[in-house]
Motif scaffolding. Structure first.
Motif, PDB file in Angstrom:
ATOM      1  N   SER A 105       0.834  -1.202   0.000  1.00  0.00           N
ATOM      2  CA  SER A 105       0.000   0.000   0.000  1.00  0.00           C
ATOM      3  C   SER A 105       0.868   1.250   0.000  1.00  0.00           C
ATOM      4  N   LEU A 106       1.898   1.241   0.820  1.00  0.00           N
ATOM      5  CA  LEU A 106       2.811   2.383   0.875  1.00  0.00           C
ATOM      6  C   LEU A 106       3.549   2.554  -0.449  1.00  0.00           C
ATOM      7  N   LEU A 107       3.992   1.456  -1.038  1.00  0.00           N
ATOM      8  CA  LEU A 107       4.687   1.507  -2.325  1.00  0.00           C
ATOM      9  C   LEU A 107       3.804   2.130  -3.399  1.00  0.00           C
ATOM     10  N   VAL A 108       2.582   1.649  -3.524  1.00  0.00           N
ATOM     11  CA  VAL A 108       1.682   2.143  -4.576  1.00  0.00           C
ATOM     12  C   VAL A 108       1.308   3.602  -4.315  1.00  0.00           C
ATOM     13  N   PHE A 109       0.991   3.931  -3.080  1.00  0.00           N
ATOM     14  CA  PHE A 109       0.568   5.293  -2.756  1.00  0.00           C
ATOM     15  C   PHE A 109       1.680   6.297  -3.040  1.00  0.00           C
ATOM     16  N   ILE A 110       2.885   6.020  -2.560  1.00  0.00           N
ATOM     17  CA  ILE A 110       3.993   6.962  -2.750  1.00  0.00           C
ATOM     18  C   ILE A 110       4.389   7.036  -4.222  1.00  0.00           C
ATOM     19  N   SER A 111       4.525   5.888  -4.877  1.00  0.00           N
ATOM     20  CA  SER A 111       4.984   5.903  -6.263  1.00  0.00           C
ATOM     21  C   SER A 111       3.960   6.523  -7.211  1.00  0.00           C
TER      22      SER A 111
END
Length: 153
Positions: A105-111
């Motif tokens: 979730s953090l990967l997708v949100f930030i990227s």
């Protein structure tokens, strides 16, 4: 006559070939196996050779293409590269302690903010869709045994 120029395709193709070479080199110490009984080095090398081949084709196309003889390569997108690198590093470091769902979730949100016109609402919707697809495909579909949540939960 050959007119040397660096187009986007030339540089992009060389980049793909370099990534492919790194896959081949990284997998060179692993046993290869064969197509019917693949060992751990089979897929990295196969992927590496495919990337090298496609990268060189793209690079040659970009070098010898007459469509855009004076194509300008635009600025290096340092901000976007930093956003994506940060997202990937956070994913790698948080995967085991935080679980797959939180780290993905953090990967997708930030990227998703590497694209400048992305809103927070769009980033949250994209994160939710990717999380649901990941759970459906990898956990429900192929039965991947991985911690979705932190280990203590």
């Amino acid at each position: 006559m050959f007119n040397a120029r660096l187009s986007r395709d030339t540089i992009g193709g060389l980049f793909f070939a370099a990534i492919g070479l790194s896959f081949v080199l990284a997998g060179s110490d692993l046993p290869m196996g064969e197509a019917s009984r693949m060992a751990s080095g089979y897929f990295p090398r196969l992927l590496g050779y495919a990337l090298i081949f496609l990268g060189l084709l793209i690079s040659l196309k970009g070098t010898f293409s007459k469509k855009r003889p004076h194509e300008v390569i635009y600025r290096f997108a340092l901000k976007e590269v930093l956003i994506l690198t940060t997202a990937l590093l956070l994913f790698a470091f948080l995967l085991e302690p935080a679980g797959l769902l939180a780290s993905l979730s953090l990967l997708v949100f930030i990227s998703s903010f590497a694209w400048q016109e992305r809103t927070i609402k769009e980033a949250l919707a994209l994160t939710l869709v990717i999380d649901l697809l990941m759970i459906a495909i990898f956990v429900g579909g192929i039965g991947l045994e991985i911690n979705l949540w932190p280990q203590g939960w």
